[in-house]
Motif scaffolding. Structure first.
Motif, PDB file in Angstrom:
ATOM      1  N   UNK A 149       0.960  -1.001   0.010  1.00 27.81           N
ATOM      2  CA  UNK A 149      -0.128  -0.048   0.040  1.00 27.81           C
ATOM      3  C   UNK A 149       1.113   1.292  -0.105  1.00 27.81           C
ATOM      4  N   UNK A 150       2.106   1.078   0.606  1.00 26.03           N
ATOM      5  CA  UNK A 150       2.949   2.301   0.607  1.00 26.03           C
ATOM      6  C   UNK A 150       4.034   2.353  -0.230  1.00 26.03           C
ATOM      7  N   UNK A 151       3.776   1.559  -1.431  1.00 23.36           N
ATOM      8  CA  UNK A 151       4.907   1.586  -2.300  1.00 23.36           C
ATOM      9  C   UNK A 151       4.717   3.003  -3.004  1.00 23.36           C
ATOM     10  N   UNK A 152       6.052   3.526  -3.287  1.00 24.90           N
ATOM     11  CA  UNK A 152       6.037   4.998  -3.915  1.00 24.90           C
ATOM     12  C   UNK A 152       5.676   6.077  -3.355  1.00 24.90           C
ATOM     13  N   UNK A 153       5.444   5.611  -1.805  1.00 23.97           N
ATOM     14  CA  UNK A 153       5.004   6.818  -0.984  1.00 23.97           C
ATOM     15  C   UNK A 153       6.129   7.091   0.009  1.00 23.97           C
ATOM     16  N   UNK A 154       6.553   8.366   0.219  1.00 22.89           N
ATOM     17  CA  UNK A 154       7.609   8.588   1.162  1.00 22.89           C
ATOM     18  C   UNK A 154       7.098   7.948   2.606  1.00 22.89           C
TER      19      UNK A 154
END
Ligand SMILES: Cc1cc2nc3c(=O)[nH]c(=O)nc-3n(C[C@H](O)[C@H](O)[C@H](O)COP(=O)(O)OP(=O)(O)OC[C@H]3O[C@@H](n4cnc5c(N)ncnc54)[C@H](O)[C@@H]3O)c2cc1C
Length: 385
Positions: A149-154
């Motif tokens: 879910x947090x892929x490509x999120x800082x």
């Protein structure tokens, strides 16, 4: 000059990760801060069973079942490799409970069938009562789904010690880490608190979030279990040679403690009433806190400015109902209780709809519901009454 985010989410469990995912889908620039990393709190301990709620109907059951449909469709569409659709058998605890299942049946809103004792036997299940089988239910890989879910999120590992609002921006002050001269600070237009059982950053007593400690164990096994099951505890299907047994509900644990082997072994003992556990070998223990609200419904909403409300409207503690005043652009996604992987996706979507489109969350989960009652009833405010 530090970059300014649209939203900072504090907490990288399933609540924070789902909120971040849906905010990102709406094109927002998101930062997630967690003191120990992704799924390091209750979410990392979860067996992450995703199944409907059974019972005689009512708002919590229908909300849970709506969230279940949303979650399994969401996982299957976007993260099919993290969702093991094994189906879940719901087994009565005893004779009395078996009678109640007849009353529950008309309220089963999700696809299911009844399994006779012979069918249970054919699936290695020893229980002597007719049971419900929910074919769409299953289990997630909890840390994996949070990571995806947090892929490509800082995402940064930092403990937020304080948040403050200045000139239309929130500032998060993180603790100084060893080896670093200065503490970090981050800025954003809005903040989402998804901190699980810990709520020290603001006065959120009215939401009554409390932790319930739990342990789960992963056991190596050859048992050819194709389905998962739940009675007083859950036993997963055999996934790559591992059966997950969960979970205990340990009262009185206020702060995290080291996981106890004894608790995991007690799960094996209880599971032996359902399946053959003789060759199960404990390989890993997980433990953590489930964060639940006062009324067991999730909490999604804006955060009320408690201090101003009490000062401006002292009669509120005797039943006055003034308009609510909120802290600017401060939000919460919490109270997912023992069903974080069922509620997470739908609550994350509602949160993003609120933050970005100012669409009010469903009244059943809107955190405002608890405020006026807390003002009227809480012993903490007795001296004002
Ligand atoms: C043993 C066990 C079994 C479970 N089994 C299931 C199951 O089968 N199915 C299911 O759906 N659910 C299950 N759950 C429940 C599920 O784990 C919870 O609903 C879920 O963890 C809630 O997620 P959350 O994001 O609200 O909280 P958490 O996962 O606890 O996340 C909160 C995060 O906030 C961080 N944080 C807190 N304060 C700060 C701060 N000041 N600065 C930075 N970071 C901070 C913490 O480090 C933590 O990572 C289980 C839970 C346990 C303990």
């Amino acid at each position: 000059m530090a970059s300014i985010y649209d939203t900072i989410i504090i907490g990288a469990g399933i609540a924070g990760a789902s909120s971040a995912y849906f905010l990102k889908q709406k094109g927002k620039k998101v930062l997630v801060l967690d003191k120990q990393g992704i799924a390091s709190g209750g979410s990392g301990a979860a067996g992450a069973f995703v199944s409907p709620k059974i019972g005689k109907g009512g708002p919590l059951q229908s909300l849970t079942n709506e969230a279940f449909v949303f979650a399994k469709d969401f996982y299957l569409e976007h993260f099919p490799h993290c969702y093991h659709r094994s189906g879940v058998v719901r087994i009565p605890k005893d004779e009395a409970d078996a009678k109640k299942f007849a009353l529950y049946a008309p309220h089963n809103e999700n696809s299911y069938s009844k399994w006779e004792v012979e069918k249970l036997r054919a699936h290695q299940i020893k229980a002597p009562f007719e049971s419900f089988f929910f074919d769409e239910a299953g289990a997630c890989d909890a840390p994996e789904i949070c990571k995806e879910l947090l892929e490509d999120i800082d995402v940064r590992i930092d403990t937020v010690e304080k948040i403050s609002y200045r000139d239309g921006l929130w500032v998060c002050m993180a603790a100084k880490q060893s080896g670093k001269e200065r503490s970090s600070h981050y800025q954003a237009k809005s903040i989402v608190l998804a901190t699980g059982y810990e709520n020290r950053l603001f006065d959120m007593r009215y939401m009554g979030v409390k932790g319930t400690w739990g342990t789960r164990g992963d056991f190596r096994s050859q048992l050819p279990m194709k389905v998962s099951m739940h009675q007083s505890m859950s036993v997963s299907a055999n996934i790559n040679g591992i059966i997950r047994l969960g979970a205990t509900h340990e009262k009185g644990v206020k702060e995290p403690t080291p996981c106890e082997e004894q608790q995991a072994l007690s799960l094996k003992y209880h599971a032996s009433a359902l399946v053959d556990t003789s060759e199960m070998e404990l390989v890993k223990i997980f433990c953590g806190m489930r964060a639940g609200s006062k009324d067991y419904f999730p909490l999604v909403g804006k955060v009320i400015d408690v201090a101003t409300m009490l000062k401006r409207y002292p009669a509120i503690v005797r039943g006055a109902k003034p308009d609510l005043k909120y802290l600017d652009n401060l939000y919460i996604c919490n109270g997912l209780g023992g069903r974080g992987f069922v509620f997470g996706p739908l609550m994350g979507k509602m949160l993003a709809d609120l933050v970005v489109d100012q669409k009010e969350p469903d009244l059943r989960v809107n955190s405002d519901r608890l405020f006026l009652k807390w003002c009227r009833k809480s012993p903490e405010l007795d001296d004002m009454r």
